[in-house]
Design a protein around this motif. Sequence first.
Motif, short mmCIF file in Angstrom:
data_model
loop_
_atom_site.label_atom_id
_atom_site.label_comp_id
_atom_site.label_asym_id
_atom_site.label_seq_id
_atom_site.Cartn_x
_atom_site.Cartn_y
_atom_site.Cartn_z
N ARG A 1 32.65 38.01 41.81
CA ARG A 1 34.03 38.03 41.97
C ARG A 1 34.88 38.25 43.26
O ARG A 1 35.71 37.41 43.53
N ALA B 1 33.87 35.16 45.56
CA ALA B 1 34.43 33.87 45.17
C ALA B 1 35.91 34.28 45.83
O ALA B 1 36.49 33.16 46.49
N ARG C 1 35.62 33.91 49.80
CA ARG C 1 35.42 32.65 50.25
C ARG C 1 36.61 31.71 50.05
O ARG C 1 36.74 30.88 50.97
N ALA C 2 37.34 31.76 48.96
CA ALA C 2 38.47 31.06 48.96
C ALA C 2 39.33 31.40 49.91
O ALA C 2 40.31 30.60 50.56
N GLU D 1 30.49 31.81 39.59
CA GLU D 1 31.28 31.59 40.51
C GLU D 1 32.69 31.22 40.13
O GLU D 1 33.06 30.05 40.00
N PRO D 2 33.23 32.19 39.73
CA PRO D 2 34.95 31.78 39.28
C PRO D 2 35.72 31.21 40.43
O PRO D 2 35.39 31.57 41.41
N THR D 3 36.43 30.35 40.09
CA THR D 3 37.53 29.67 41.02
C THR D 3 38.61 30.53 41.12
O THR D 3 38.87 31.60 40.49
N THR D 4 39.49 30.31 42.01
CA THR D 4 40.56 31.27 42.36
C THR D 4 41.61 31.05 41.01
O THR D 4 42.19 32.19 40.58
N VAL D 5 41.76 30.19 40.57
CA VAL D 5 42.54 29.83 39.21
C VAL D 5 42.01 30.73 38.09
O VAL D 5 42.77 31.53 37.61
N GLN D 6 40.83 30.78 37.93
CA GLN D 6 40.16 31.76 37.00
C GLN D 6 40.40 33.28 37.16
O GLN D 6 40.70 33.90 36.24
N GLU E 1 37.11 27.79 30.65
CA GLU E 1 36.94 26.32 31.08
C GLU E 1 36.90 25.44 29.68
O GLU E 1 36.03 24.62 29.74
#
Length: 295
Positions: free
Chosen positions: A93, A96, A99-100, A163-168, A272
């Motif tokens: 987490r 991720a 990275r973002a 690999e969660p996205t920023t939105v998640q 998702e």
Amino acid sequence: MSYTIGRLAKLTGMPVKTIRFYSDSGVLPERERTASGYRIYGDEDRARLELIRTLREIGVDLATIRSLGDRRLRNVLDLHLKAVETQLKSLQRTRAVLRATLGRDGDPAEDDLRRLHALSRVGTAEMELLLDEFVDEVGGGIEARHEWLADMRDCMLPELPEEPTTVQLDAWLELAGLLADEDYRESLRRQSKDFWEGDIDIEAWQEANTQVMREGLAAAQAGVEPGSPESAVVLERILAVMGQSREEMLRAFDEHDPRAARLWELVSIIQETPWPAEQTIAYGWIEAALRKLDG
């Protein structure tokens, strides 16, 4: 066979100082001493030292190793595996978010720092605890309501992808905040109190809800326009199933807390899965049809 501490150190490749520390701290239980007070070790101690070294290399703490005398090694390793997996998820987490954050130009924004700080405090274990508190508090001493919420608990606990996205990640944090919201908990208790304290047949209620959802979903998917004569026919069937008047059902929509729908939307974002869900589509159509006819 018996060994002095020096001999044991040579056989294991472990410093005398380390072996003495393990003995003094109880990680390597003392078994025997000479008349002069020197420690004597055996093959069992040699094997245990090898085990201690292996466990320490994979990160098992001394307190856990010390407890091995009372616990099976398999159980200890199983607990350690779960701890490692939890740590890995936490690191993933954080990675991720980093990275973002680094993928954008300029210095990190305030939201980036807030997200990093919050994620360090809200992992899966913390979310599990929040849900347990949510179920207990919203259940509010009404057994049937508590049991129903307990059955729903696992559905309210989504699993973040590796690999969660920023939105998640933002959805995860918002979900944690919503579950901890005292006003939301009180709202759910207040709105459902009369329903759950009444003489209700849960199976019959669930069956009626399923039938109503199918009616609403079929109408929405067929493009039946809310307020049209055709929609009035569908609504009459729905009201008959629920045993309610239009006014009663509309009042239920008016009193419904929109944060409940947001909770399931957040779960959907994290998992998702398609949104809106079929139940949301169905009840959205029903509400729109009721309001058209009422207006």
